[in-house]
Design a protein around this motif. Structure first.
Motif, PDB file in Angstrom:
ATOM      1  N   HIS A   5      33.191  39.141  30.325  1.00  0.00           N
ATOM      2  CA  HIS A   5      32.955  40.741  30.650  1.00  0.00           C
ATOM      3  C   HIS A   5      33.864  41.705  29.771  1.00  0.00           C
ATOM      4  CE1 HIS A   5      32.496  44.522  32.857  1.00  0.00           C
ATOM      5  NE2 HIS A   5      33.812  44.600  32.727  1.00  0.00           N
ATOM      6  N   LEU A   6      33.312  42.772  29.209  1.00  0.00           N
ATOM      7  CA  LEU A   6      34.305  43.707  28.422  1.00  0.00           C
ATOM      8  C   LEU A   6      34.506  44.938  28.864  1.00  0.00           C
ATOM      9  CD1 LEU A   6      35.241  44.622  25.766  1.00  0.00           C
ATOM     10  CD2 LEU A   6      32.870  45.554  25.016  1.00  0.00           C
ATOM     11  N   TYR A   7      35.652  45.066  29.520  1.00  0.00           N
ATOM     12  CA  TYR A   7      36.216  46.282  30.000  1.00  0.00           C
ATOM     13  C   TYR A   7      36.417  47.461  28.991  1.00  0.00           C
ATOM     14  CZ  TYR A   7      39.396  49.364  32.990  1.00  0.00           C
ATOM     15  OH  TYR A   7      39.601  50.391  33.748  1.00  0.00           O
ATOM     16  N   LYS A   8      35.723  48.538  29.318  1.00  0.00           N
ATOM     17  CA  LYS A   8      35.978  49.683  28.350  1.00  0.00           C
ATOM     18  C   LYS A   8      36.027  50.851  28.942  1.00  0.00           C
ATOM     19  CE  LYS A   8      32.951  49.780  25.171  1.00  0.00           C
ATOM     20  NZ  LYS A   8      32.018  50.057  24.198  1.00  0.00           N
ATOM     21  N   ARG A   9      36.969  51.846  28.905  1.00  0.00           N
ATOM     22  CA  ARG A   9      37.139  53.142  29.374  1.00  0.00           C
ATOM     23  C   ARG A   9      37.781  53.996  28.363  1.00  0.00           C
ATOM     24  NH1 ARG A   9      34.839  50.223  32.247  1.00  0.00           N
ATOM     25  NH2 ARG A   9      34.646  50.367  34.645  1.00  0.00           N
ATOM     26  N   ARG A  10      37.285  55.209  28.600  1.00  0.00           N
ATOM     27  CA  ARG A  10      37.865  56.247  27.730  1.00  0.00           C
ATOM     28  C   ARG A  10      37.625  57.657  28.510  1.00  0.00           C
ATOM     29  NH1 ARG A  10      37.861  58.110  21.513  1.00  0.00           N
ATOM     30  NH2 ARG A  10      38.982  59.872  21.626  1.00  0.00           N
ATOM     31  N   ILE A  11      38.720  58.405  29.045  1.00  0.00           N
ATOM     32  CA  ILE A  11      38.606  59.550  29.559  1.00  0.00           C
ATOM     33  C   ILE A  11      39.610  60.680  28.895  1.00  0.00           C
ATOM     34  CG2 ILE A  11      37.474  59.052  31.740  1.00  0.00           C
ATOM     35  CD1 ILE A  11      40.072  59.178  33.021  1.00  0.00           C
ATOM     36  N   GLY A  12      40.529  60.017  28.088  1.00  0.00           N
ATOM     37  CA  GLY A  12      41.874  60.616  27.476  1.00  0.00           C
ATOM     38  C   GLY A  12      41.474  60.666  26.036  1.00  0.00           C
ATOM     39  N   PRO A  13      42.675  60.976  25.024  1.00  0.00           N
ATOM     40  CA  PRO A  13      42.483  61.015  23.588  1.00  0.00           C
ATOM     41  C   PRO A  13      42.269  59.536  23.307  1.00  0.00           C
ATOM     42  CG  PRO A  13      44.913  61.622  24.530  1.00  0.00           C
ATOM     43  CD  PRO A  13      43.844  61.536  25.857  1.00  0.00           C
ATOM     44  N   TRP A  14      42.544  58.574  23.940  1.00  0.00           N
ATOM     45  CA  TRP A  14      42.527  57.154  23.658  1.00  0.00           C
ATOM     46  C   TRP A  14      41.806  56.318  24.665  1.00  0.00           C
ATOM     47  CZ3 TRP A  14      45.573  54.316  26.961  1.00  0.00           C
ATOM     48  CH2 TRP A  14      46.723  55.189  27.419  1.00  0.00           C
ATOM     49  N   GLY A  15      41.280  54.976  24.393  1.00  0.00           N
ATOM     50  CA  GLY A  15      40.751  54.422  25.525  1.00  0.00           C
ATOM     51  C   GLY A  15      41.536  53.064  25.781  1.00  0.00           C
ATOM     52  N   LEU A  16      40.952  52.397  26.897  1.00  0.00           N
ATOM     53  CA  LEU A  16      41.363  51.131  27.367  1.00  0.00           C
ATOM     54  C   LEU A  16      40.282  50.132  27.018  1.00  0.00           C
ATOM     55  CD1 LEU A  16      42.733  52.399  30.780  1.00  0.00           C
ATOM     56  CD2 LEU A  16      44.130  51.921  28.594  1.00  0.00           C
ATOM     57  N   GLY A  17      40.867  48.968  26.641  1.00  0.00           N
ATOM     58  CA  GLY A  17      39.787  48.001  26.649  1.00  0.00           C
ATOM     59  C   GLY A  17      40.130  46.485  26.511  1.00  0.00           C
ATOM     60  N   ALA A  18      39.492  45.717  27.018  1.00  0.00           N
ATOM     61  CA  ALA A  18      39.770  44.124  26.999  1.00  0.00           C
ATOM     62  C   ALA A  18      38.343  43.435  27.260  1.00  0.00           C
ATOM     63  CB  ALA A  18      40.827  43.789  28.235  1.00  0.00           C
ATOM     64  N   ARG A  19      38.576  42.138  26.607  1.00  0.00           N
ATOM     65  CA  ARG A  19      37.470  41.403  26.652  1.00  0.00           C
ATOM     66  C   ARG A  19      38.108  40.016  27.678  1.00  0.00           C
ATOM     67  NH1 ARG A  19      35.470  40.984  22.205  1.00  0.00           N
ATOM     68  NH2 ARG A  19      33.553  42.136  22.665  1.00  0.00           N
ATOM     69  N   VAL A  20      37.537  39.887  28.909  1.00  0.00           N
ATOM     70  CA  VAL A  20      37.920  38.697  29.624  1.00  0.00           C
ATOM     71  C   VAL A  20      36.935  37.536  29.822  1.00  0.00           C
ATOM     72  CG1 VAL A  20      37.492  39.829  31.803  1.00  0.00           C
ATOM     73  CG2 VAL A  20      39.383  38.204  31.770  1.00  0.00           C
ATOM     74  N   THR A  21      37.310  36.260  29.855  1.00  0.00           N
ATOM     75  CA  THR A  21      36.317  35.279  30.251  1.00  0.00           C
ATOM     76  C   THR A  21      37.014  34.520  31.714  1.00  0.00           C
ATOM     77  OG1 THR A  21      35.425  35.012  27.968  1.00  0.00           O
ATOM     78  CG2 THR A  21      35.213  32.931  29.516  1.00  0.00           C
ATOM     79  N   VAL A  22      36.024  34.296  32.624  1.00  0.00           N
ATOM     80  CA  VAL A  22      36.645  33.813  33.965  1.00  0.00           C
ATOM     81  C   VAL A  22      35.672  32.786  34.459  1.00  0.00           C
ATOM     82  CG1 VAL A  22      37.171  34.509  36.291  1.00  0.00           C
ATOM     83  CG2 VAL A  22      37.795  36.181  34.566  1.00  0.00           C
ATOM     84  N   ASP A  23      36.285  31.500  34.952  1.00  0.00           N
ATOM     85  CA  ASP A  23      35.454  30.824  35.680  1.00  0.00           C
ATOM     86  C   ASP A  23      35.821  30.570  36.980  1.00  0.00           C
ATOM     87  OD1 ASP A  23      33.656  28.536  35.926  1.00  0.00           O
ATOM     88  OD2 ASP A  23      35.052  27.234  35.217  1.00  0.00           O
ATOM     89  N   VAL A  24      35.002  30.360  38.219  1.00  0.00           N
ATOM     90  CA  VAL A  24      35.513  30.293  39.506  1.00  0.00           C
ATOM     91  C   VAL A  24      34.801  29.127  40.025  1.00  0.00           C
ATOM     92  CG1 VAL A  24      35.585  31.242  41.513  1.00  0.00           C
ATOM     93  CG2 VAL A  24      35.800  32.717  39.724  1.00  0.00           C
ATOM     94  N   ARG A  25      35.633  28.206  40.488  1.00  0.00           N
ATOM     95  CA  ARG A  25      34.888  26.949  41.259  1.00  0.00           C
ATOM     96  C   ARG A  25      35.923  26.404  42.361  1.00  0.00           C
ATOM     97  NH1 ARG A  25      33.536  23.435  36.712  1.00  0.00           N
ATOM     98  NH2 ARG A  25      33.309  25.274  35.632  1.00  0.00           N
ATOM     99  N   ALA A  26      35.200  25.718  43.311  1.00  0.00           N
ATOM    100  CA  ALA A  26      35.966  24.965  44.281  1.00  0.00           C
ATOM    101  C   ALA A  26      36.400  23.788  43.632  1.00  0.00           C
ATOM    102  CB  ALA A  26      35.030  24.729  45.613  1.00  0.00           C
TER     103      ALA A  26
END
Length: 164
Positions: A5-26
């Motif tokens: 997932h690519l998280y991106k937000r910008r509401i101010g003069p600069w933005g926030l962003g990160a790319r994360v890869t997650v695996d979930v399992r029992a």
């Protein structure tokens, strides 16, 4: 199967962003490097290179969704969440809270975890984003201790000749 997932937000003069890869399992056994989530059968493995403050925020986030993650294991088996990839995207600034927000959104999109409603505002005076977790500001249980003051520089001895 892992989800990215690519998280991106910008509401101010600069933005926030990160790319994360997650695996979930029992799992029947979790790896020794896995961290526990208090009061849940959920364990998680942080990505390499994640700063301690980012790890505290990820741990905070896993606590918010632990009940839902526990359902993956049927309440009897442990659930392992492995954060396989973590990259702060450029050109953005970075706040530690992004570690929690990015993982929550990845869990929502990739694994059907309802997650947490994440509110975001920008404080122009502080030049910082403010995060609201399910309607209330939240912080990890353990906040970093302030850094100790630097030791004074040793006194210099000897003479100084004026510039000619």
């Amino acid at each position: 199967m892992a989800s990215t997932h690519l998280y991106k937000r910008r509401i101010g003069p600069w933005g926030l962003g990160a790319r994360v890869t997650v695996d979930v399992r029992a799992v029947d056994e979790s790896p020794c490097e896995a961290c526990g989530v208090e009061g849940a059968l959920v364990r998680w493995v942080p990505p390499r290179g994640l700063a301690p403050a980012g790890a505290r925020w990820m741990a905070f986030e896993f606590g918010l969704v632990a009940g839902q993650l526990g359902a993956v294991g049927g309440g009897e088996r442990a659930v392992l969440v492995r954060v396989d990839g973590w990259e702060v995207t450029v050109p953005t600034d970075y706040q530690e809270e992004v570690a929690a927000a990015a993982v929550i959104e990845c869990l929502q999109q990739g694994f059907g975890i309802r997650g947490v409603d994440i509110g975001l505002s920008f404080d122009r005076e502080r030049n910082r984003y403010g995060f609201i977790w399910d309607g209330a500001p939240g912080r990890p249980a353990t906040t970093p201790a302030p850094a100790p003051a630097p030791a004074p520089a040793p006194a210099r001895t000897g003479s100084v000749s004026p510039a000619q």
